[in-house]
Write a protein that holds these residues in place. Structure first.
Motif, PDB file in Angstrom:
ATOM      1  N   LEU A  12     -12.271  -1.452  25.562  1.00  0.00           N
ATOM      2  CA  LEU A  12     -12.664  -1.324  26.535  1.00  0.00           C
ATOM      3  C   LEU A  12     -12.236  -0.027  27.067  1.00  0.00           C
ATOM      4  N   GLY A  13     -11.880   0.615  26.366  1.00  0.00           N
ATOM      5  CA  GLY A  13     -12.167   2.258  26.547  1.00  0.00           C
ATOM      6  C   GLY A  13     -10.425   2.723  27.680  1.00  0.00           C
ATOM      7  N   LEU A  14      -9.230   1.837  27.228  1.00  0.00           N
ATOM      8  CA  LEU A  14      -8.451   2.205  27.905  1.00  0.00           C
ATOM      9  C   LEU A  14      -7.352   3.490  28.102  1.00  0.00           C
ATOM     10  N   GLU A  15      -7.031   3.233  29.331  1.00  0.00           N
ATOM     11  CA  GLU A  15      -6.218   4.353  29.775  1.00  0.00           C
ATOM     12  C   GLU A  15      -4.771   4.511  29.987  1.00  0.00           C
ATOM     13  N   ASP A  16      -4.250   4.868  30.523  1.00  0.00           N
ATOM     14  CA  ASP A  16      -3.275   4.532  31.060  1.00  0.00           C
ATOM     15  C   ASP A  16      -2.944   4.502  32.534  1.00  0.00           C
ATOM     16  N   GLY A  17      -2.917   3.552  33.280  1.00  0.00           N
ATOM     17  CA  GLY A  17      -2.883   2.459  34.668  1.00  0.00           C
ATOM     18  C   GLY A  17      -3.585   1.958  34.856  1.00  0.00           C
ATOM     19  N   LEU A  49       3.113  -1.787  22.557  1.00  0.00           N
ATOM     20  CA  LEU A  49       0.975  -1.694  22.190  1.00  0.00           C
ATOM     21  C   LEU A  49       0.564  -1.684  23.851  1.00  0.00           C
ATOM     22  N   GLN A  50       1.283  -0.465  24.687  1.00  0.00           N
ATOM     23  CA  GLN A  50       0.650  -0.252  26.202  1.00  0.00           C
ATOM     24  C   GLN A  50       0.787  -0.833  26.642  1.00  0.00           C
ATOM     25  N   GLY A  51       1.381  -2.133  26.812  1.00  0.00           N
ATOM     26  CA  GLY A  51       1.539  -3.199  28.118  1.00  0.00           C
ATOM     27  C   GLY A  51       0.607  -4.949  27.532  1.00  0.00           C
ATOM     28  N   LEU A  52       0.094  -4.441  26.026  1.00  0.00           N
ATOM     29  CA  LEU A  52      -0.695  -5.628  25.963  1.00  0.00           C
ATOM     30  C   LEU A  52       0.535  -6.581  24.257  1.00  0.00           C
ATOM     31  N   ASP A 112       0.066   0.805  30.114  1.00  0.00           N
ATOM     32  CA  ASP A 112       1.542   1.714  30.147  1.00  0.00           C
ATOM     33  C   ASP A 112       1.821   2.300  28.941  1.00  0.00           C
ATOM     34  N   SER A 113       1.245   3.407  28.486  1.00  0.00           N
ATOM     35  CA  SER A 113       1.851   4.422  27.243  1.00  0.00           C
ATOM     36  C   SER A 113       3.192   3.899  26.496  1.00  0.00           C
TER      37      SER A 113
END
Length: 690
Positions: free
Chosen positions: A473-478, A455-458, A450-451
């Motif tokens: 991992l090339g992470l994106e929202d959701g 840290l985007q939820g991490l 979650d941007s």
């Protein structure tokens, strides 16, 4: 013409006789158990007090059905060569279908062909001559639907509907049928060959249980289509292996002996006290014996038996495509199987672009990247080891192990983090999540990207690890990010908890419509299995004293000379020359290069597995065969039931077997297995113990 040979008068006489007795004999000839959703099963109720007259009626009616006239045509021939049949007399066999009684003495009925695939309309007109010509008309009106009949009449042209042409496909009770719309049969005679009980309710909503498997097959076109497909597949495989690869088919005995190959066996007692046969787990030893006997290439579509815990893809008796090749390596076998599978897909599924050779993964690669030795590579979501980049305090929180391996996986659920969180909450509250919550290696750590959050939820990863994971991992929202700890030990068995979680999350997301169901066919070879595995409580193994058992069977050869060197020092590190073919997460089959040298086979059984001398004697026959100049050989077995199920997209092998066993190993139609009687126990020198 047939009518001239048999005599129309004689046939009408036969039909009259059958008609007059039809009401009397209906109960006597056909009283199967029936199923009606509102009433449940109705048990057979044969009367033991039939009158002599009733018995005579039964016998007379049956005699009439013995001499029915042969068919002069089929509905398929009428459909293909329609105009050629107009104004010709025909004799057709089939089942009476739906019926409509119209004005002006007209009756219309459907005639379904023997395979229940095609339908033609039968038309009858009432006349005043009740003794002869009207008798077929009355029979057509009175006979129960689904009655097997002989119809004789004249083919007439019919005005076909403007849309659909001479034939059209429509959904009927039993599925899609082909209706002949440009022809009809003017009825001249009808001969019922049996009765159909009026209290057997058959509608679109009728649900037949497995105890009425015959009715399931008859009234469910999907089942019949699967069985037809299975027959075509078996015939094609036989012909292809013979014509393209010079295989010969040999039958091997079903009454074998008990040998510790690795699975539980079914024993068959004999009348000689203490002596039993065993049903074969596979034709493994016999096919090796055939190779040693000078047979260069063997194949068989073989019946096999294993007393295993049953699942959706397991049956106590099953069928496999069995093959063995002399002077061959595993590579030779894999090429033959690839060629055969590709040809089968082309012939039956009309898919001619399967890429050859199939991709390969070693056992360790499959387990580390997908958490399974039969991975569905269509799903993506590869697993990566990540413990080296995680903070120590985080590692200590996600599992009970002091120095665990930690795997990470990404699953793209939704672009909306809130939708992903809702999915996670729903999944973790479901029964499917219980095995993962109770995992002795620790619960999974599940995070939603979650941007809008730090840290985007991490944030628990720490700045450096979160950045590395995002890039890796090339992470994106959701996106869903899953962590799972496991012991720092070599892989063993067929799955890891993370691998099972990967499948469960995908299945749940597809069920909720968040991601599309995977499609297509993704073949993969899995190679380099461990030759031996530690013994466990669930598998019988070979009963040796070394604490290890053969991962597959004790006749598999080590992969290389380096592996041979490890046999006596570190057998659990030995790789097998074994290969499994996996399709869409289903193990279609497996094979290996065999140990062809008698001394080497004896060494593995005695010195590596630690078999006792008494157990070794179970293999004396095989050792003697191998020592008589047996050539190098390799082979494979494809699970035929699974192969057909995957080709048709069926979830269970039960959907492609004519008479499958239940989850308890029972045949509910014939009520097997049965309890032994005291007389049987005495005959076979057996007694029951509590």
């Amino acid at each position: 013409m047939l009518l001239r040979r048999c005599g129309i008068g004689a046939l009408r006489k036969a039909s009259r006789c059958c008609y007059h007795r039809s009401l009397i004999t209906a109960a006597a000839l056909a009283r199967p158990a029936i199923w009606h959703e509102a009433r449940g099963p109705v048990q057979r109720n044969y009367s033991v007090e039939q009158s002599v007259k009733g018995r005579e009626d039964v016998l007379d009616a049956f005699k009439q059905s013995l001499s029915f006239p042969p068919a002069t045509s089929t509905l398929a021939q009428l459909a293909n060569d329609g105009p050629e049949w107009i104004d010709k007399q025909v004799t057709l066999h089939g089942y009476l279908g739906a019926r409509r009684i119209a004005n002006k003495g007209l009756t219309f009925a459907e005639l379904r062909d023997l395979s229940l695939e095609s339908v033609v309309q039968v038309v009858s007109t009432a006349t005043k001559d009740a003794d002869s010509i009207s008798l077929p008309h009355r029979l057509l009106q009175d006979l129960a639907q689904h009655t097997p009949i002989v119809v004789q009449g004249t083919v007439k042209s019919r005005q076909a509907p403007k849309a659909g042409g001479a034939t059209k496909d429509v959904d009927q009770l039993s599925g899609k049928s082909t209706i002949i719309t440009n022809l009809e049969i003017k009825l001249e005679n009808i001969v019922p060959l049996n009765t159909f009980p009026q209290n057997l309710i058959v509608t679109e909503d009728t649900a037949f249980g497995p105890e009425q498997r015959h009715l399931q097959i008859k009234h469910d076109k999907r089942i019949r289509d699967a069985l037809h497909f299975r027959s075509k597949a078996a015939r094609f495989i036989r012909d292809h292996l013979a014509d393209e690869h010079s295989f010969e088919e040999f039958e091997t005995p079903l009454l074998f002996k008990s040998t510790p190959e690795g699975a539980r066996e079914f024993l068959v007692p004999t009348r000689s006290a203490g002596l039993v046969y065993a049903l074969p787990q596979s034709p493994q030893q016999y096919k090796q014996i055939l190779i040693a006997s000078g047979i260069p290439r063997y194949m068989q579509i073989a019946r096999c038996f294993r007393d295993e815990d049953l699942r959706a893809d397991r049956q106590p008796e099953f069928t496999q495509v069995d093959l063995e090749m002399a002077f061959a390596t595993g590579e030779d076998v894999m090429r033959v199987v690839e060629n055969t599978v590709r040809a089968l897909w082309d012939k039956l599924l009309h898919i001619d672009d399967l890429p050859l050779p199939f991709p390969r993964l070693t056992y360790d690669e499959a387990m580390s990247r997908y958490g399974s030795d039969k991975p569905d590579i269509r799903l993506g979501s590869e697993i990566t080891r990540i413990d080296y980049m995680l903070p120590v305090d985080l590692i200590s929180k996600i599992g009970p192990h002091s120095n665990p391996m930690v795997d990470v996986m990404k699953l793209s659920i939704s672009e909306d983090p809130n939708a992903t969180r809702k999915f996670v909450s729903s999944f973790m509250d479901s029964p499917e999540a219980l095995p993962f919550i109770q995992n002795p290696d620790g619960q999974p750590g599940i995070f939603v990207v979650d941007s809008r959050k730090p840290l985007q939820g991490l944030q628990v990863f720490g700045f450096e690890a979160a950045e590395q994971v995002e890039e890796m991992l090339g992470l994106e929202d959701g996106d869903l990010v899953v962590l799972q700890a496991r012991k720092d030990a070599p892989f063993a068995g067929g799955f890891t908890p993370m691998g099972n979680l990967r499948l469960a999350l995908h299945k749940a997301a597809v069920k909720e419509g968040l991601i599309a169901a995977p499609n297509g066919f993704a073949f993969t070879w899995i190679t380099d299995f461990p030759l031996f595995s530690p013994v466990n409580d669930s598998d019988p193994g070979q009963g040796g004293s070394a604490g290890i058992s053969s991962t597959h069977h004790p006749f598999t050869a080590p992969k290389s000379s380096e592996d041979v060197d490890l046999l006596m020092t570190d057998p659990l590190k030995v790789k097998a020359d074994h290969y499994d073919l996996v399709l869409n997460g289903v193990e279609l089959g497996g094979g290996s290069r065999r140990i062809h040298n008698a001394e080497m086979q004896a060494l593995v059984l005695r010195d590596v597995l630690g078999m006792s001398e008494s157990r070794l004697k179970d293999f004396d026959h095989l050792i003697e065969v191998l020592r008589s100049g047996c050539p190098p050989h390799a082979g494979m077995a494809l699970g035929f039931d699974r192969l057909v199920a995957v080709m048709l997209g069926r979830d269970s092998v039960r959907d492609v077997i004519a008479f499958p066993k239940s989850g308890k190993g029972e045949d509910l139609l014939v009520k097997s297995p049965t309890r032994m009687t005291e007389e049987q126990l005495k005959t076979y020198h057996l007694r029951l113990q509590d």
